[in-house]
Scaffold this active site. Sequence first.
Site, PDB file in Angstrom:
ATOM      1  N   SER A 143       0.857  -1.187   0.000  1.00 35.43           N
ATOM      2  CA  SER A 143       0.000   0.000   0.000  1.00 35.43           C
ATOM      3  C   SER A 143       0.889   1.232   0.000  1.00 35.43           C
ATOM      4  O   SER A 143       2.055   1.176   0.430  1.00 35.43           O
ATOM      5  CB  SER A 143      -0.894   0.001   1.251  1.00 35.43           C
ATOM      6  N   TYR A 156      -1.396  -0.755  10.841  1.00 37.14           N
ATOM      7  CA  TYR A 156      -1.631  -1.100   9.432  1.00 37.14           C
ATOM      8  C   TYR A 156      -0.497  -0.585   8.549  1.00 37.14           C
ATOM      9  O   TYR A 156       0.060  -1.340   7.740  1.00 37.14           O
ATOM     10  CB  TYR A 156      -2.961  -0.532   8.948  1.00 37.14           C
TER      11      TYR A 156
END
Length: 262
Positions: A143, A156
């Site tokens: 990501s 995360y």
Amino acid sequence: MSEKTKPYALITGASKGIGKSIAYELAKQGYPLLLVARSEEELKALSDNLQAKYGIKVAVLSIDLSINDASQKVTDWIKMNNYAVGILVNNAGYGVWGDFSQSSLTDQLGMMQLNMNVVVELSHLLVPILSQEKQAYILNISSTAAYQAVPTLAVYSATKAFVLSFTRALRFELAQTSISVTCFSPGPVDTGFASRAGLDAFSKMAEKFNMQPDEVAKMAVKAMFNKKSEVIPGFTNIISVYANRILPKAFIEKMAAGIYKI
């Protein structure tokens, strides 16, 4: 390479989002598929559709990868059925939003298990199988959050930074083998990720910048087959990552905190 000789592609988190779109993209190219996710019903529906539309072989395994020994069970399933795997797509993952100290520790640890440990476990367990192919690939989905610390998505973003670092190191180690390793780091994608992470307010804003999963999947598969080391799709995302490299970290973190505190 004919369809009959193409090896299987194993895709985790295959029932929805980017994983599902990658399944379609590889099916279009004639690859037989091994689809892994939690939802047996969604996997079955996807399998039926792919087989009917593209005439490929599809096998599915419904399993919660965040459970201990899940990766070993996936590997045992592959070996038991003598599936020749030439592509590993580590896509499964999720996010937990909120202040770290106020968020469930169980949820955070579960996210770490799925986002990091499963990537390591499956890569380690499947390298011997992948190496049997003349050309094989590992595609790890990270990501743009990997390139900065993100307050309220602290764990995360850290897991995605781990995936990026691990992928680059593994690529170097396997450079003289038949296995090519690629890290693909998308920004916001229209997959429902933000809503599932509890970011309902942000998800409405992100709609303006979202890429579509089919578009992202096509770019990811292309990057993998082109043996790219690290790919960030989308001009806006590339500029964002570049800014993270040249601007002060404290400034970037303050900006991120403002965005995700909505």
